[in-house]
Write a protein that holds these residues in place. Structure first.
Motif, PDB file in Angstrom:
ATOM      1  N   ASN A 158       0.645  -1.095   0.101  1.00 30.31           N
ATOM      2  CA  ASN A 158       0.013   0.146  -0.252  1.00 30.31           C
ATOM      3  C   ASN A 158       0.878   1.262   0.162  1.00 30.31           C
ATOM      4  O   ASN A 158       0.122   2.240  -0.565  1.00 30.31           O
ATOM      5  N   HIS A 159       2.187   1.104   0.639  1.00 27.81           N
ATOM      6  CA  HIS A 159       2.924   2.256   0.773  1.00 27.81           C
ATOM      7  C   HIS A 159       4.340   1.853   0.719  1.00 27.81           C
ATOM      8  O   HIS A 159       4.522   0.649   1.163  1.00 27.81           O
ATOM      9  N   SER A 160       5.275   2.655   0.766  1.00 25.39           N
ATOM     10  CA  SER A 160       6.862   2.374   0.842  1.00 25.39           C
ATOM     11  C   SER A 160       7.283   3.550   1.796  1.00 25.39           C
ATOM     12  O   SER A 160       6.435   3.927   2.576  1.00 25.39           O
ATOM     13  N   ILE A 190      -4.543   6.896   9.667  1.00 25.81           N
ATOM     14  CA  ILE A 190      -4.824   6.026  10.830  1.00 25.81           C
ATOM     15  C   ILE A 190      -4.195   5.995  12.051  1.00 25.81           C
ATOM     16  O   ILE A 190      -4.443   5.768  13.036  1.00 25.81           O
ATOM     17  N   PHE A 191      -2.949   6.894  11.838  1.00 26.02           N
ATOM     18  CA  PHE A 191      -2.069   7.107  12.890  1.00 26.02           C
ATOM     19  C   PHE A 191      -2.452   8.569  13.589  1.00 26.02           C
ATOM     20  O   PHE A 191      -1.758   8.825  14.677  1.00 26.02           O
ATOM     21  N   GLY A 192      -3.480   9.174  13.153  1.00 28.75           N
ATOM     22  CA  GLY A 192      -3.875  10.415  13.776  1.00 28.75           C
ATOM     23  C   GLY A 192      -3.486  11.473  13.053  1.00 28.75           C
ATOM     24  O   GLY A 192      -2.216  11.482  12.334  1.00 28.75           O
ATOM     25  N   LEU A 209      -1.806   7.169   4.265  1.00 31.29           N
ATOM     26  CA  LEU A 209      -2.811   6.820   5.105  1.00 31.29           C
ATOM     27  C   LEU A 209      -2.229   6.244   6.420  1.00 31.29           C
ATOM     28  O   LEU A 209      -3.165   6.136   7.433  1.00 31.29           O
ATOM     29  N   PHE A 210      -1.111   6.242   6.719  1.00 32.66           N
ATOM     30  CA  PHE A 210      -0.318   5.980   7.559  1.00 32.66           C
ATOM     31  C   PHE A 210       0.382   6.965   8.171  1.00 32.66           C
ATOM     32  O   PHE A 210       0.214   7.953   8.172  1.00 32.66           O
ATOM     33  N   ALA A 211       1.838   6.624   8.531  1.00 34.27           N
ATOM     34  CA  ALA A 211       2.569   7.801   9.209  1.00 34.27           C
ATOM     35  C   ALA A 211       2.939   8.690   8.123  1.00 34.27           C
ATOM     36  O   ALA A 211       3.058   8.286   6.636  1.00 34.27           O
ATOM     37  N   GLU A 247       6.033   9.047   6.865  1.00 29.25           N
ATOM     38  CA  GLU A 247       7.106   8.433   6.406  1.00 29.25           C
ATOM     39  C   GLU A 247       6.673   7.176   5.617  1.00 29.25           C
ATOM     40  O   GLU A 247       7.478   6.398   4.895  1.00 29.25           O
ATOM     41  N   GLN A 248       5.472   7.043   5.312  1.00 30.85           N
ATOM     42  CA  GLN A 248       4.860   5.953   4.627  1.00 30.85           C
ATOM     43  C   GLN A 248       3.931   6.297   3.311  1.00 30.85           C
ATOM     44  O   GLN A 248       2.617   6.234   3.476  1.00 30.85           O
ATOM     45  N   PRO A 249       4.531   6.991   2.325  1.00 35.18           N
ATOM     46  CA  PRO A 249       3.472   7.668   1.409  1.00 35.18           C
ATOM     47  C   PRO A 249       2.894   6.462   0.533  1.00 35.18           C
ATOM     48  O   PRO A 249       3.567   5.253   0.371  1.00 35.18           O
ATOM     49  N   ASP A 255      -0.042  -6.867   3.555  1.00 38.58           N
ATOM     50  CA  ASP A 255      -0.207  -5.753   4.567  1.00 38.58           C
ATOM     51  C   ASP A 255      -1.413  -4.724   3.851  1.00 38.58           C
ATOM     52  O   ASP A 255      -1.183  -4.257   2.764  1.00 38.58           O
ATOM     53  N   VAL A 256      -2.365  -4.090   4.684  1.00 39.92           N
ATOM     54  CA  VAL A 256      -3.320  -3.290   3.919  1.00 39.92           C
ATOM     55  C   VAL A 256      -3.787  -3.714   2.726  1.00 39.92           C
ATOM     56  O   VAL A 256      -3.855  -2.710   1.894  1.00 39.92           O
ATOM     57  N   ALA A 257      -4.079  -4.899   2.521  1.00 36.02           N
ATOM     58  CA  ALA A 257      -4.410  -5.276   1.319  1.00 36.02           C
ATOM     59  C   ALA A 257      -5.886  -4.806   0.908  1.00 36.02           C
ATOM     60  O   ALA A 257      -6.102  -4.763  -0.329  1.00 36.02           O
ATOM     61  N   LEU A 278      -0.596   2.424  21.408  1.00 38.66           N
ATOM     62  CA  LEU A 278       0.027   1.614  22.520  1.00 38.66           C
ATOM     63  C   LEU A 278       0.427   0.158  22.110  1.00 38.66           C
ATOM     64  O   LEU A 278       0.386  -0.701  22.734  1.00 38.66           O
ATOM     65  N   ARG A 279       0.860   0.165  20.727  1.00 37.45           N
ATOM     66  CA  ARG A 279       1.109  -1.438  20.160  1.00 37.45           C
ATOM     67  C   ARG A 279       2.290  -1.830  20.747  1.00 37.45           C
ATOM     68  O   ARG A 279       2.545  -3.221  20.488  1.00 37.45           O
ATOM     69  N   ASP A 280       3.040  -1.011  21.304  1.00 40.63           N
ATOM     70  CA  ASP A 280       4.485  -1.698  21.928  1.00 40.63           C
ATOM     71  C   ASP A 280       4.405  -2.825  22.700  1.00 40.63           C
ATOM     72  O   ASP A 280       4.953  -3.530  23.210  1.00 40.63           O
ATOM     73  N   CYS A 306       2.389  -5.167  23.023  1.00 39.89           N
ATOM     74  CA  CYS A 306       2.349  -6.743  22.672  1.00 39.89           C
ATOM     75  C   CYS A 306       3.620  -7.166  21.967  1.00 39.89           C
ATOM     76  O   CYS A 306       3.660  -8.031  21.443  1.00 39.89           O
ATOM     77  N   ARG A 307       4.511  -6.260  21.928  1.00 38.15           N
ATOM     78  CA  ARG A 307       5.906  -6.354  20.851  1.00 38.15           C
ATOM     79  C   ARG A 307       7.059  -6.633  21.785  1.00 38.15           C
ATOM     80  O   ARG A 307       8.360  -6.678  21.260  1.00 38.15           O
ATOM     81  N   VAL A 308       6.900  -6.762  23.044  1.00 35.06           N
ATOM     82  CA  VAL A 308       8.237  -6.823  24.095  1.00 35.06           C
ATOM     83  C   VAL A 308       8.545  -8.147  23.768  1.00 35.06           C
ATOM     84  O   VAL A 308       7.960  -9.344  23.787  1.00 35.06           O
TER      85      VAL A 308
HETATM   86  C1  NOJ Z   1      -0.877  -3.307   9.438  1.00 30.63           C
HETATM   87  C2  NOJ Z   1       0.095  -3.771  10.295  1.00 30.63           C
HETATM   88  O1  NOJ Z   1      -0.127  -4.853  10.919  1.00 30.63           O
HETATM   89  C3  NOJ Z   1       0.575  -2.510  11.106  1.00 30.63           C
HETATM   90  O2  NOJ Z   1       1.537  -2.947  12.081  1.00 30.63           O
HETATM   91  C4  NOJ Z   1       1.059  -1.396  10.335  1.00 30.63           C
HETATM   92  O3  NOJ Z   1       1.253  -0.342  11.228  1.00 30.63           O
HETATM   93  C5  NOJ Z   1       0.219  -1.059   9.372  1.00 30.63           C
HETATM   94  N1  NOJ Z   1      -0.591  -2.077   8.415  1.00 30.63           N
HETATM   95  C6  NOJ Z   1       0.821  -0.104   8.191  1.00 30.63           C
HETATM   96  O4  NOJ Z   1       1.744  -0.574   7.397  1.00 30.63           O
END
Ligand code: NOJ
Length: 567
Positions: A132-134, A177-179, A200-202, A204-206, A237-239, A429-431, A433-435
């Motif tokens: 979806n993005h790079s 999606i990230f605000g 659609l995300f950060a 840094e993710q066009p 991802d983001v299909a 707060l996704r960190d 579950c990533r510990v």
């Molecule tokens: C879904 C991924 O699971 C998530 O971790 C990511 O932040 C977004 N897609 C954007 O790629």
């Protein structure tokens, strides 16, 4: 790239007969078993699984060394979250080079060795593809910035003039999606304020422009690159996001993230995405041994999700409707039925998932501690279709809810409130579950590697480690091992596409499933916090196969407990 890598088109596994292509059955020729229909797929989050070089960050060599653990656990396949070259603005979901491994994880030789070893152990490997993005550091995006408005490279992304007299306002009202807004303004090559680009995300993710043929060609080539490396499939991802509504129309209101998964949005689940997946399926089917595509597709309804797994498209789609269902018998029954019903017309398996790297771990989310988490896992592993296990859930790991702010890396955390009311983005707060995984009782990082991981582990995690739980018959790890072994041995668990519901008390879910071998399994799950009467059919069962907690046959079903019986 060495000759050895470039030539590698065959997996080294003793995998089943080659895929004869799509689902087309030749009359009289038996269709080979399709491994993915009932596979248990284990998600490895590379940053946090195992750190071989002790730098605090998990790596491919670490994963490779732990493959025997995964084979012993009894999973069929391993899905690796992204390990590509990336500035890590979104933990690797911002890819700068789709054909390279980020040095923090290793190199292509490590990837090759990992795939080979996995196949030798009978494990399949699924890699994460991020179309979806790079990353904004991707060569195309950097060239697009340099080449300026109207250039062919800008057309590979969504660059637009801003609104307002001086182009000072974003081109439309879409939210990230990230605000905050889904658009960022760039400077023209001469330094003056210029166009905006969509993310659609950060920032840094066009987002790629999938109407551009170069984008389509590039991803077909990337698919072949990894298929040639021997991977068995892709988690996409983001299909649901690749194609945007023509003209990028305004939504007309804020709070768009809250509509995700319930309502049609102009940037998600557009009909045009399906043509892309049909072309990908053709590529997957050119390769032997049933390579698969798995959609991460957030759609308004299960029927819309089913469109991604029509016969000429992808093989599986994540069932987020199940993940989002609370621990409640009536609601679970409803979502299990509707999930199975929606997939049946397209002939695709349903998937079941309780945890992943984006959501609160189910031990914490379901609110009932480890007993409830174990009961939920045993229910999931009995359902017909493919089940996903997120690293650490087999240890009963809880969400880490008290990470210090300075340790956090989730980009959404830093954009909280960017939308104004503080509610517009993901919680950030996704960190939690990533510990990093605890492997051993002691040591600075409980065997993860080095003196500490990239996120701090709770001090009591040694007791939850693989070492501490191994051979402890009451441990969650041994419960998963037994459950996966039973699932392999009994086709009533996992295979098929339906369940036969049994009479049960309020708050209890009970069903019967018959395997291809004619043997039946009964399953009952008590979702309440009190003991409940045993469903009649289960009282007369031949023998108990497995229980998620202490249970003596014939007694009422304890609170938050799932039991499997042989009929
Ligand atoms: C879904 C991924 O699971 C998530 O971790 C990511 O932040 C977004 N897609 C954007 O790629």
């Amino acid at each position: 790239m060495t000759q050895h890598l470039a030539d590698r088109t065959q997996p080294t596994s003793d995998a089943p007969t080659p895929n004869p292509g799509a689902h087309a059955a030749t009359p009289g020729v038996p269709t080979p078993p399709e491994w993915w229909r009932h596979a248990v797929i284990y998600q490895v989050y590379p940053r946090s699984f195992a750190d071989a070089n002790g730098d605090g960050m998990g790596d491919l060599a670490g994963i490779r060394a732990r493959l025997p653990y995964l084979a012993g656990l009894g999973v069929d396949a391993v899905w690796l979250s992204p390990f590509y070259a990336s500035p890590q603005a979104d933990a690797g979901y911002d890819v700068a080079d789709y054909r390279a491994i980020d040095p923090m994880f290793g190199d292509l030789h490590d990837a090759d060795a990992l795939i080979r070893d996995a196949h030798d152990l009978g494990l399949r490997i699924i890699v994460d593809l991020v179309p979806n993005h790079s990353s904004d550091q991707h060569e195309w995006f950097q060239r697009a910035l340099r080449d300026g408005p109207g250039s062919p490279l800008r057309d590979r992304y969504h660059f637009r003039a801003g609104k307002g007299e001086y182009g000072e306002a974003p081109p439309n009202d879409w939210e990230s999606i990230f605000g905050g807004p889904a658009w960022t303004r760039v400077a023209d090559p001469d330094g003056t304020p210029g166009q905006w680009y969509l993310h659609l995300f950060a920032p840094e993710q066009p987002d790629f422009n999938w109407e551009n043929p170069a984008v389509r060609d590039e991803f077909r080539s990337v698919l072949r690159f990894w298929l040639d490396m021997g991977v068995d499939g892709f988690r996409i991802d983001v299909a649901h996001g690749l194609v945007k509504a023509p003209g990028l129309p305004d939504m007309g209101h804020a709070g768009q993230l809250r509509l995700l998964g319930t309502q049609k949005l102009p940037f998600f689940d557009q009909d045009g995405v399906h043509e892309i997946y049909r072309s990908w399926r053709e590529i997957l089917d050119e390769y032997p041994d049933q390579r698969i595509g798995v959609a991460e597709a957030w759609t308004p309804t299960e029927d819309r999700t089913a469109l991604y797994v029509r016969r000429e498209e992808l093989n599986q789609a994540f069932n987020f409707h199940y993940l989002n269902t609370p621990w409640d018998a009536a609601e679970l029954r409803r979502v299990i039925d509707s999930s199975l019903d929606s997939m049946r017309p397209v002939g695709a398996p349903t998937t079941w998932v309780l945890s992943n790297h984006d959501v609160v771990r189910h031990r914490t989310r379901l609110g009932g501690g480890v007993e409830r988490a174990r009961a939920a896992s045993l229910l999931m592993l009995a359902l017909p279709g493919s089940a996903y296990v997120y690293q650490g859930e087999e240890l009963g790991l809880p969400e880490v809810t008290d990470l210090p702010d300075e340790a956090r890396q989730d980009p959404a955390f830093f954009r909280r409130g960017a939308g104004g009311d503080g509610q517009d983005g993901q919680d950030g707060l996704r960190d939690g579950c990533r510990v990093p995984m605890p492997w051993s009782r002691d040591g600075a990082s409980f065997g993860f590697g080095g003196v500490g991981g990239w996120l701090p582990q709770p001090g009591d995690w040694g007791a939850l480690s693989v070492e501490a739980q191994t051979d402890d018959p009451g441990s969650t790890l041994e419960l998963y091992r037994r459950a996966l072994a039973e699932r392999r041995a009994r086709s009533a668990l996992g295979a098929g596409d339906g369940v036969e519901w049994l009479e049960a008390a309020d708050g209890v879910l009970a069903f019967r499933r018959v395997g291809a071998d004619g043997r039946a399994v009964l399953v009952a799950a008590n979702t309440t916090d009190r003991a409940a009467p045993l469903p009649g059919a289960c009282a007369s069962a031949r023998g108990q196969v497995l229980a998620s907690g202490p249970y003596r046959q014939g007694e009422p079903l304890p609170a938050d407990t799932t039991v499997w019986w042989e009929e």
